[in-house]
Design a protein around this motif. Structure first.
Motif, PDB file in Angstrom:
ATOM      1  N   MET A 116      31.972  17.415  -5.564  1.00  0.00           N
ATOM      2  CA  MET A 116      32.777  17.025  -6.715  1.00  0.00           C
ATOM      3  C   MET A 116      34.205  17.537  -6.601  1.00  0.00           C
ATOM      4  SD  MET A 116      32.913  15.708  -9.825  1.00  0.00           S
ATOM      5  CE  MET A 116      33.238  15.989 -11.524  1.00  0.00           C
ATOM      6  N   SER A 117      34.367  18.822  -6.185  1.00  0.00           N
ATOM      7  CA  SER A 117      35.729  19.352  -6.088  1.00  0.00           C
ATOM      8  C   SER A 117      36.521  18.633  -4.997  1.00  0.00           C
ATOM      9  CB  SER A 117      35.727  20.863  -5.837  1.00  0.00           C
ATOM     10  OG  SER A 117      35.181  21.185  -4.581  1.00  0.00           O
ATOM     11  N   GLY A 118      35.841  18.212  -3.918  1.00  0.00           N
ATOM     12  CA  GLY A 118      36.533  17.478  -2.861  1.00  0.00           C
ATOM     13  C   GLY A 118      37.064  16.146  -3.351  1.00  0.00           C
ATOM     14  N   THR A 119      36.302  15.456  -4.182  1.00  0.00           N
ATOM     15  CA  THR A 119      36.741  14.178  -4.743  1.00  0.00           C
ATOM     16  C   THR A 119      37.931  14.388  -5.666  1.00  0.00           C
ATOM     17  OG1 THR A 119      34.499  13.306  -4.592  1.00  0.00           O
ATOM     18  CG2 THR A 119      36.001  12.172  -6.086  1.00  0.00           C
ATOM     19  N   LEU A 120      37.839  15.389  -6.524  1.00  0.00           N
ATOM     20  CA  LEU A 120      38.963  15.690  -7.425  1.00  0.00           C
ATOM     21  C   LEU A 120      40.197  16.101  -6.633  1.00  0.00           C
ATOM     22  CD1 LEU A 120      37.121  17.699 -10.232  1.00  0.00           C
ATOM     23  CD2 LEU A 120      38.198  15.451 -10.468  1.00  0.00           C
ATOM     24  N   MET A 121      40.004  16.920  -5.602  1.00  0.00           N
ATOM     25  CA  MET A 121      41.113  17.371  -4.772  1.00  0.00           C
ATOM     26  C   MET A 121      41.770  16.186  -4.069  1.00  0.00           C
ATOM     27  SD  MET A 121      42.220  20.575  -4.233  1.00  0.00           S
ATOM     28  CE  MET A 121      40.762  21.567  -4.404  1.00  0.00           C
ATOM     29  N   ALA A 122      40.959  15.274  -3.549  1.00  0.00           N
ATOM     30  CA  ALA A 122      41.505  14.085  -2.882  1.00  0.00           C
ATOM     31  C   ALA A 122      42.274  13.210  -3.870  1.00  0.00           C
ATOM     32  CB  ALA A 122      40.380  13.292  -2.214  1.00  0.00           C
ATOM     33  N   ALA A 123      41.749  13.059  -5.084  1.00  0.00           N
ATOM     34  CA  ALA A 123      42.445  12.267  -6.111  1.00  0.00           C
ATOM     35  C   ALA A 123      43.771  12.922  -6.475  1.00  0.00           C
ATOM     36  CB  ALA A 123      41.558  12.107  -7.344  1.00  0.00           C
ATOM     37  N   ALA A 124      43.768  14.241  -6.608  1.00  0.00           N
ATOM     38  CA  ALA A 124      45.005  14.955  -6.920  1.00  0.00           C
ATOM     39  C   ALA A 124      46.013  14.835  -5.773  1.00  0.00           C
ATOM     40  CB  ALA A 124      44.706  16.420  -7.216  1.00  0.00           C
ATOM     41  N   LEU A 125      45.514  14.907  -4.544  1.00  0.00           N
ATOM     42  CA  LEU A 125      46.374  14.751  -3.374  1.00  0.00           C
ATOM     43  C   LEU A 125      47.039  13.371  -3.386  1.00  0.00           C
ATOM     44  CD1 LEU A 125      45.430  15.677   0.257  1.00  0.00           C
ATOM     45  CD2 LEU A 125      46.683  13.618  -0.252  1.00  0.00           C
TER      46      LEU A 125
ATOM     47  N   THR B 228      47.871  13.445 -12.699  1.00  0.00           N
ATOM     48  CA  THR B 228      47.752  14.201 -11.453  1.00  0.00           C
ATOM     49  C   THR B 228      47.637  15.691 -11.751  1.00  0.00           C
ATOM     50  OG1 THR B 228      48.913  12.530 -10.156  1.00  0.00           O
ATOM     51  CG2 THR B 228      48.939  14.786  -9.286  1.00  0.00           C
ATOM     52  N   LEU B 229      48.422  16.179 -12.691  1.00  0.00           N
ATOM     53  CA  LEU B 229      48.348  17.592 -13.060  1.00  0.00           C
ATOM     54  C   LEU B 229      46.969  17.947 -13.615  1.00  0.00           C
ATOM     55  CD1 LEU B 229      49.885  20.310 -13.420  1.00  0.00           C
ATOM     56  CD2 LEU B 229      50.368  19.531 -15.757  1.00  0.00           C
ATOM     57  N   VAL B 230      46.446  17.090 -14.476  1.00  0.00           N
ATOM     58  CA  VAL B 230      45.127  17.341 -15.077  1.00  0.00           C
ATOM     59  C   VAL B 230      44.038  17.329 -14.009  1.00  0.00           C
ATOM     60  CG1 VAL B 230      43.392  16.408 -16.668  1.00  0.00           C
ATOM     61  CG2 VAL B 230      45.801  16.506 -17.362  1.00  0.00           C
ATOM     62  N   VAL B 231      44.072  16.325 -13.147  1.00  0.00           N
ATOM     63  CA  VAL B 231      43.067  16.225 -12.085  1.00  0.00           C
ATOM     64  C   VAL B 231      43.185  17.403 -11.126  1.00  0.00           C
ATOM     65  CG1 VAL B 231      42.292  14.845 -10.099  1.00  0.00           C
ATOM     66  CG2 VAL B 231      42.828  13.726 -12.273  1.00  0.00           C
ATOM     67  N   MET B 232      44.402  17.798 -10.812  1.00  0.00           N
ATOM     68  CA  MET B 232      44.602  18.931  -9.919  1.00  0.00           C
ATOM     69  C   MET B 232      44.058  20.214 -10.553  1.00  0.00           C
ATOM     70  SD  MET B 232      48.158  20.123  -8.026  1.00  0.00           S
ATOM     71  CE  MET B 232      48.700  18.436  -7.861  1.00  0.00           C
TER      72      MET B 232
END
Length: 153
Positions: free
Chosen positions: A1-10, A62-66
């Protein structure tokens, strides 16, 4: 899950950097080349059009997702220095610079009345562009830090 969020934030951070880069590298130059009497009303309209969901979701989403990615990753695998730094860089260098730098300048430009003896564009463009360069660098640096966090995590 964190990898998906991290990729979305990236992706969001990189996309924001691309938008800022476009403005810094050729939109502001084109407006300047069009002359103050054309640049001021054009930028006034751009500033109105910018405050709509596509840019606002990109910028603040992006800030929220990050932030969510940092929290989820810290819960799952512990704190990731690159991810935490990316969040701080984006918060200060993108959101902070926007709120406390670019937006106040935009508000000053919005209040400008045509026919004034003041060259509003000459007063506005250099400072706004410099701040936008800072947002470009911060967005892209955040994206790079998030890529590093994904490699480590």
């Amino acid at each position: 899950m964190s990898g998906t969020l991290m990729a979305a934030a990236l992706l969001g951070s990189a996309a924001a950097g691309g938008v800022f880069f476009a403005f810094s590298s050729f939109v502001m130059r084109g407006l300047t080349d069009a002359g103050s009497t054309n640049a001021v009303p054009a930028m006034q309209q751009i500033n109105v059009a910018a405050v709509r969901p596509p840019l606002m979701i990109l910028l603040f989403g992006t800030l929220v997702v990050m932030g969510a990615a940092v929290v989820v990753q810290s819960r799952d695998t512990g704190w990731s220095a690159p991810a935490v730094i990316a969040f701080g860089v984006y918060l200060v260098g993108v959101v902070g610079v926007t709120a406390f730098g670019n937006v106040p300048l935009n508000n000053e430009l919005a209040a400008f009345q045509a026919g004034s003896s003041v060259d509003a564009w000459a007063a506005y463009a250099p400072g706004w562009t410099w701040l936008n360069h800072a947002r470009t660098i911060a967005s892209l640096a955040s994206a790079g830090l998030l890529a590093a966090a994904l490699r480590v995590g």
